[in-house]
Design a protein around this motif. Structure first.
Motif, mmCIF file in Angstrom:
data_model
loop_
_atom_site.group_PDB
_atom_site.id
_atom_site.type_symbol
_atom_site.label_atom_id
_atom_site.label_comp_id
_atom_site.label_asym_id
_atom_site.label_seq_id
_atom_site.Cartn_x
_atom_site.Cartn_y
_atom_site.Cartn_z
ATOM 1 N N ARG A 1 25.150 30.725 9.224
ATOM 2 C CA ARG A 1 24.454 31.277 8.065
ATOM 3 C C ARG A 1 22.997 30.791 8.052
ATOM 4 N N GLY A 2 22.083 31.708 7.869
ATOM 5 C CA GLY A 2 20.674 31.339 7.819
ATOM 6 C C GLY A 2 19.988 31.318 9.176
ATOM 7 N N SER A 3 20.747 31.582 10.230
ATOM 8 C CA SER A 3 20.145 31.563 11.566
ATOM 9 C C SER A 3 19.154 32.719 11.726
ATOM 10 N N LEU A 4 18.089 32.453 12.485
ATOM 11 C CA LEU A 4 17.115 33.508 12.782
ATOM 12 C C LEU A 4 17.271 33.980 14.226
ATOM 13 N N ALA B 1 19.247 36.222 15.500
ATOM 14 C CA ALA B 1 19.803 37.559 15.726
ATOM 15 C C ALA B 1 18.984 38.339 16.755
#
Lengths: 139, 81
Positions: free
Chosen positions: A48-51, A53
């Motif tokens: 969650r909150g990872s950039l 992608a």
């Protein structure tokens, strides 16, 4: 997970942040069809909150098209997972089809959306993803 | 000399979000309640906002910008200080 390691033509990647080596998630390329030069990508999980992608998708496409020389790569998404369906559309994947009652999860069949990226469309998608990845990397 | 007001920032952020999402959005539009505001559109929105106001958000806050008001507030903090 161990079963995946034993499957032929099944590539599982851990996505790591480059400087801190923090694990951001997982992404996989599998169901390689060498006859038709086609593979599926998925099992895509990010914390969650990872950039990560943009970069993880860029890397899995690069691996498929440039290292394995695939002609097309596709993904299957549960149709109700609208954010992910939207993500594939935003990437610029224009080839998509609805697959009613196609994915079985906990004994329940769900509608799916297949997005397919052809190698001819890869340069345009790569350009877009690389631009975003570069700007993310700069900070 | 025109002085940038918070309302101007909000209007411009709304226009950027609407352009990227290809639809009309109101001032309270939230990322969390809009399936089309996916993670790719999010970075496109953020980069467009950065370019428009000549600001740069820290990587750590990018994902927490959950809507037009939060983006506006973050830009406003930059331009007003």
């Amino acid at each position: 997970l161990k079963n995946y390691y034993d499957r032929a033509g099944d590539y599982y990647f851990v996505v790591e942040e480059k400087t801190s080596c923090r694990k951001e998630g997982l992404v996989s390329l599998y169901n390689l069809d060498n006859l038709n030069s086609r593979a599926e990508w998925g099992r895509w999980l990010l914390r969650r909150g990872s950039l990560a992608a943009v970069e993880s998708v860029l890397l899995i496409f690069t691996f498929a098209f440039q290292m394995l020389k695939m002609n097309s790569v596709y993904s299957l998404t549960v149709a109700d997972n609208k954010k992910v369906v939207s993500f594939h559309n935003s990437v610029g994947i224009t080839s998509q089809r609805e697959l009613p009652e196609y994915i079985l999860i906990n004994t329940v069949l769900h509608d799916a959306v297949e997005h397919s990226l052809d190698v001819r469309d890869w340069p345009a998608v790569r350009g877009k993803l690389e631009n975003y990845a570069r700007r993310l990397e700069e900070r | 000399v025109a002085v940038l007001q918070r309302a101007d920032v909000e209007l411009q952020v709304r226009e950027i979000v609407g352009t990227v999402l290809r639809k009309e959005v109101d001032a309270n539009h939230l990322r969390s309640s809009d399936p089309s505001w996916d993670s790719l559109n999010h970075v496109e929105i953020i980069f467009s906002v950065e370019d428009s106001f000549d600001v740069r958000f820290d990587r750590g806050i990018l994902d927490s910008l959950n809507g037009i008001q939060q983006i506006t507030e973050s830009v406003w903090l930059y331009v007003a200080t």
